[in-house]
Design a protein around this motif. Sequence first.
Motif: not given
Length: 151
Positions: A63-79
Amino acid sequence: MGLKGKLISQTEIKGCKDLFHEMFRHKPHNIPNVTPKLIQAVNLHEGDWGTVGSVINWNYTLDGKEEVVKAVVEDIDEEKRLVTFRALEGHVIEQYNAFKATVHIENEGENNLVLWTVEYEKQNEDVPEPLSYLQLYLNMTKDIDAHHVNQ
């Protein structure tokens, strides 16, 4: 209205589903090159690219504002070609007690569909539904798909 919710969007892509998944799984640091107006930087904070438990810092414009987030990769499913990110710190946590975004690619016949699921818990009733975040993900999907189609 409840404090917990889930938003889901589905967008057809023309590009390769495997390249799209790879972008979020192994190469999110390349997303700013593809969609710089939306995502300015993606940096690995801890762990390794493409692994569950790694922590990634995202700098983005909402929405026109610069923001940041720190996120953890919680799940990966290749299939299923699925990656789930859960917010740990940053602007999104100012409004939401919990915030999780999952990108998942499905096949429907010959069509490749990108599904974004946003699960959240608002801090209070006055906090809006995170529709702006879902729109950010949709715009990012369109930019990444256009990049892959044009290559």
